[in-house]
Design a protein around this motif. Sequence first.
Motif, PDB file in Angstrom:
ATOM      1  N   VAL A   1       0.866  -1.178   0.000  1.00  0.00           N
ATOM      2  CA  VAL A   1       0.000   0.000   0.000  1.00  0.00           C
ATOM      3  C   VAL A   1       0.900   1.225   0.000  1.00  0.00           C
ATOM      4  CG1 VAL A   1      -1.959  -1.112   1.126  1.00  0.00           C
ATOM      5  CG2 VAL A   1      -0.186  -0.052   2.524  1.00  0.00           C
ATOM      6  N   SER A   2       0.373   2.337  -0.524  1.00  0.00           N
ATOM      7  CA  SER A   2       1.203   3.533  -0.676  1.00  0.00           C
ATOM      8  C   SER A   2       1.278   4.391   0.579  1.00  0.00           C
ATOM      9  CB  SER A   2       0.677   4.399  -1.836  1.00  0.00           C
ATOM     10  OG  SER A   2       0.732   3.670  -3.038  1.00  0.00           O
ATOM     11  N   THR A   3       0.200   4.411   1.366  1.00  0.00           N
ATOM     12  CA  THR A   3       0.168   5.293   2.536  1.00  0.00           C
ATOM     13  C   THR A   3      -0.455   4.585   3.718  1.00  0.00           C
ATOM     14  OG1 THR A   3      -2.031   6.200   2.134  1.00  0.00           O
ATOM     15  CG2 THR A   3      -0.187   7.259   0.995  1.00  0.00           C
ATOM     16  N   ASP A   4      -0.277   5.181   4.899  1.00  0.00           N
ATOM     17  CA  ASP A   4      -0.860   4.629   6.117  1.00  0.00           C
ATOM     18  C   ASP A   4      -2.384   4.676   6.081  1.00  0.00           C
ATOM     19  OD1 ASP A   4       1.577   4.036   7.269  1.00  0.00           O
ATOM     20  OD2 ASP A   4       1.814   6.055   8.074  1.00  0.00           O
ATOM     21  N   ARG A   5      -2.939   5.554   5.224  1.00  0.00           N
ATOM     22  CA  ARG A   5      -4.393   5.672   5.157  1.00  0.00           C
ATOM     23  C   ARG A   5      -5.019   4.478   4.454  1.00  0.00           C
ATOM     24  NH1 ARG A   5      -2.739  10.883   3.963  1.00  0.00           N
ATOM     25  NH2 ARG A   5      -3.065  10.578   1.739  1.00  0.00           N
ATOM     26  N   GLN A   6      -4.221   3.777   3.679  1.00  0.00           N
ATOM     27  CA  GLN A   6      -4.709   2.580   3.025  1.00  0.00           C
ATOM     28  C   GLN A   6      -4.487   1.384   3.950  1.00  0.00           C
ATOM     29  OE1 GLN A   6      -2.203   3.065  -0.513  1.00  0.00           O
ATOM     30  NE2 GLN A   6      -4.072   3.239  -1.716  1.00  0.00           N
ATOM     31  N   THR A   7      -5.181   0.318   3.727  1.00  0.00           N
ATOM     32  CA  THR A   7      -5.047  -0.845   4.591  1.00  0.00           C
ATOM     33  C   THR A   7      -4.598  -2.060   3.800  1.00  0.00           C
ATOM     34  OG1 THR A   7      -6.239  -2.400   6.010  1.00  0.00           O
ATOM     35  CG2 THR A   7      -7.522  -1.264   4.334  1.00  0.00           C
ATOM     36  N   ILE A   8      -3.726  -2.825   4.414  1.00  0.00           N
ATOM     37  CA  ILE A   8      -3.253  -4.053   3.777  1.00  0.00           C
ATOM     38  C   ILE A   8      -4.302  -5.153   3.870  1.00  0.00           C
ATOM     39  CG2 ILE A   8      -0.852  -3.501   4.306  1.00  0.00           C
ATOM     40  CD1 ILE A   8      -0.993  -5.646   6.509  1.00  0.00           C
ATOM     41  N   GLU A   9      -5.276  -4.961   4.775  1.00  0.00           N
ATOM     42  CA  GLU A   9      -6.254  -6.016   5.014  1.00  0.00           C
ATOM     43  C   GLU A   9      -7.096  -6.323   3.778  1.00  0.00           C
ATOM     44  OE1 GLU A   9      -6.185  -7.920   7.607  1.00  0.00           O
ATOM     45  OE2 GLU A   9      -4.490  -6.702   8.278  1.00  0.00           O
ATOM     46  N   ASN A  10      -7.437  -5.307   2.987  1.00  0.00           N
ATOM     47  CA  ASN A  10      -8.244  -5.553   1.793  1.00  0.00           C
ATOM     48  C   ASN A  10      -7.519  -6.456   0.812  1.00  0.00           C
ATOM     49  OD1 ASN A  10     -10.278  -3.924   2.778  1.00  0.00           O
ATOM     50  ND2 ASN A  10      -9.595  -2.107   1.684  1.00  0.00           N
ATOM     51  N   GLN A  11      -6.244  -6.164   0.566  1.00  0.00           N
ATOM     52  CA  GLN A  11      -5.468  -6.989  -0.359  1.00  0.00           C
ATOM     53  C   GLN A  11      -5.263  -8.395   0.201  1.00  0.00           C
ATOM     54  OE1 GLN A  11      -1.891  -5.151  -2.079  1.00  0.00           O
ATOM     55  NE2 GLN A  11      -2.744  -3.144  -1.575  1.00  0.00           N
ATOM     56  N   ARG A  12      -5.007  -8.482   1.500  1.00  0.00           N
ATOM     57  CA  ARG A  12      -4.796  -9.789   2.117  1.00  0.00           C
ATOM     58  C   ARG A  12      -6.065 -10.638   2.006  1.00  0.00           C
ATOM     59  NH1 ARG A  12      -0.794 -11.235   6.381  1.00  0.00           N
ATOM     60  NH2 ARG A  12      -1.287 -13.367   6.978  1.00  0.00           N
ATOM     61  N   PHE A  13      -7.216 -10.002   2.220  1.00  0.00           N
ATOM     62  CA  PHE A  13      -8.488 -10.719   2.119  1.00  0.00           C
ATOM     63  C   PHE A  13      -8.687 -11.258   0.700  1.00  0.00           C
ATOM     64  CE2 PHE A  13     -13.028 -10.607   0.992  1.00  0.00           C
ATOM     65  CZ  PHE A  13     -13.521 -11.553   1.888  1.00  0.00           C
ATOM     66  N   GLU A  14      -8.396 -10.428  -0.300  1.00  0.00           N
ATOM     67  CA  GLU A  14      -8.544 -10.849  -1.700  1.00  0.00           C
ATOM     68  C   GLU A  14      -7.668 -12.061  -1.998  1.00  0.00           C
ATOM     69  OE1 GLU A  14      -7.518  -7.510  -4.021  1.00  0.00           O
ATOM     70  OE2 GLU A  14      -9.390  -6.441  -3.723  1.00  0.00           O
ATOM     71  N   ILE A  15      -6.416 -11.999  -1.546  1.00  0.00           N
ATOM     72  CA  ILE A  15      -5.476 -13.085  -1.820  1.00  0.00           C
ATOM     73  C   ILE A  15      -5.885 -14.357  -1.091  1.00  0.00           C
ATOM     74  CG2 ILE A  15      -3.087 -13.860  -1.522  1.00  0.00           C
ATOM     75  CD1 ILE A  15      -2.231 -10.919  -1.906  1.00  0.00           C
ATOM     76  N   GLU A  16      -6.279 -14.217   0.185  1.00  0.00           N
ATOM     77  CA  GLU A  16      -6.679 -15.397   0.961  1.00  0.00           C
ATOM     78  C   GLU A  16      -7.928 -16.049   0.376  1.00  0.00           C
ATOM     79  OE1 GLU A  16      -6.961 -13.776   4.886  1.00  0.00           O
ATOM     80  OE2 GLU A  16      -4.929 -14.464   5.423  1.00  0.00           O
ATOM     81  N   ARG A  17      -8.877 -15.224  -0.081  1.00  0.00           N
ATOM     82  CA  ARG A  17     -10.091 -15.772  -0.683  1.00  0.00           C
ATOM     83  C   ARG A  17      -9.759 -16.521  -1.968  1.00  0.00           C
ATOM     84  NH1 ARG A  17     -14.884 -11.694  -2.200  1.00  0.00           N
ATOM     85  NH2 ARG A  17     -13.215 -10.906  -3.521  1.00  0.00           N
ATOM     86  N   PHE A  18      -8.876 -15.921  -2.788  1.00  0.00           N
ATOM     87  CA  PHE A  18      -8.450 -16.566  -4.033  1.00  0.00           C
ATOM     88  C   PHE A  18      -7.771 -17.900  -3.739  1.00  0.00           C
ATOM     89  CE2 PHE A  18      -4.922 -17.378  -6.956  1.00  0.00           C
ATOM     90  CZ  PHE A  18      -5.593 -17.452  -8.173  1.00  0.00           C
ATOM     91  N   CYS A  19      -6.874 -17.911  -2.758  1.00  0.00           N
ATOM     92  CA  CYS A  19      -6.140 -19.128  -2.415  1.00  0.00           C
ATOM     93  C   CYS A  19      -7.067 -20.214  -1.888  1.00  0.00           C
ATOM     94  CB  CYS A  19      -5.056 -18.814  -1.381  1.00  0.00           C
ATOM     95  SG  CYS A  19      -3.688 -17.839  -2.040  1.00  0.00           S
ATOM     96  N   SER A  20      -8.062 -19.788  -1.116  1.00  0.00           N
ATOM     97  CA  SER A  20      -9.016 -20.757  -0.576  1.00  0.00           C
ATOM     98  C   SER A  20      -9.787 -21.439  -1.694  1.00  0.00           C
ATOM     99  CB  SER A  20      -9.982 -20.039   0.373  1.00  0.00           C
ATOM    100  OG  SER A  20     -10.954 -20.943   0.865  1.00  0.00           O
ATOM    101  N   LYS A  21     -10.200 -20.661  -2.693  1.00  0.00           N
ATOM    102  CA  LYS A  21     -10.961 -21.216  -3.813  1.00  0.00           C
ATOM    103  C   LYS A  21     -10.109 -22.148  -4.670  1.00  0.00           C
ATOM    104  CE  LYS A  21     -14.322 -17.459  -4.396  1.00  0.00           C
ATOM    105  NZ  LYS A  21     -14.795 -16.386  -5.309  1.00  0.00           N
ATOM    106  N   ASN A  22      -8.803 -21.877  -4.716  1.00  0.00           N
ATOM    107  CA  ASN A  22      -7.923 -22.651  -5.594  1.00  0.00           C
ATOM    108  C   ASN A  22      -7.022 -23.626  -4.837  1.00  0.00           C
ATOM    109  OD1 ASN A  22      -8.163 -21.361  -8.522  1.00  0.00           O
ATOM    110  ND2 ASN A  22      -8.286 -19.686  -7.027  1.00  0.00           N
TER     111      ASN A  22
END
Length: 201
Positions: free
Chosen positions: A8-29
Amino acid sequence: MIYGYIRVSTDRQTIENQRFEIERFCSKNNIKIEQWIEETISGSKSPEKRLLGSLLAKAKKDDLIICSELSRLGRSLFMIMSILNHLMLNGVRVWTIKDNYRLGDNIQSKVLAFAFSLSAEIERDLISQRTKEALARKRSEGVVLGRPVGKKSAKVKLSGRENEVLDLIRKNTSKSEIGRIFGVNRMTVDSFIKERLYSKT
């Protein structure tokens, strides 16, 4: 090795959104991330100045890097292409979720990488140009942009922490120590107390 890369570029953004996307993708595959690389830094910084640089150095043939989109790797076309080229030469795979991109060693992968990166850069340039045009139009209309000279922001670093600061003051905690607790300097604490808490103390 399977890596999950998040930036993420700034502290105002959250890594949780990207982590959720990746974990969901991995779970499906039915994929398991073996190591996460997470960082808060501008994508314009060279990979060597980011944790990404260490990942590029240690990733080996048949390793897999999963990220939300190609733009997480870099902000410019040249940088993204350089990174992808390095990974392809070392036999490292890259999968992205939003782009639905799969980097391999075939010409189709190389063409897609170029197309996606070019599109992302063109879109950023268009957004930047539209923003500049909008600001220029407002200036021509006489609109004063930015905070008025001499006007302080209603929100400061300690906003919302009034009660906590008051409790520390009542416990005779020094201003320097309060600054260390909240990650600000002593002058910020002093100004906050005088301007926001003077009537309460």
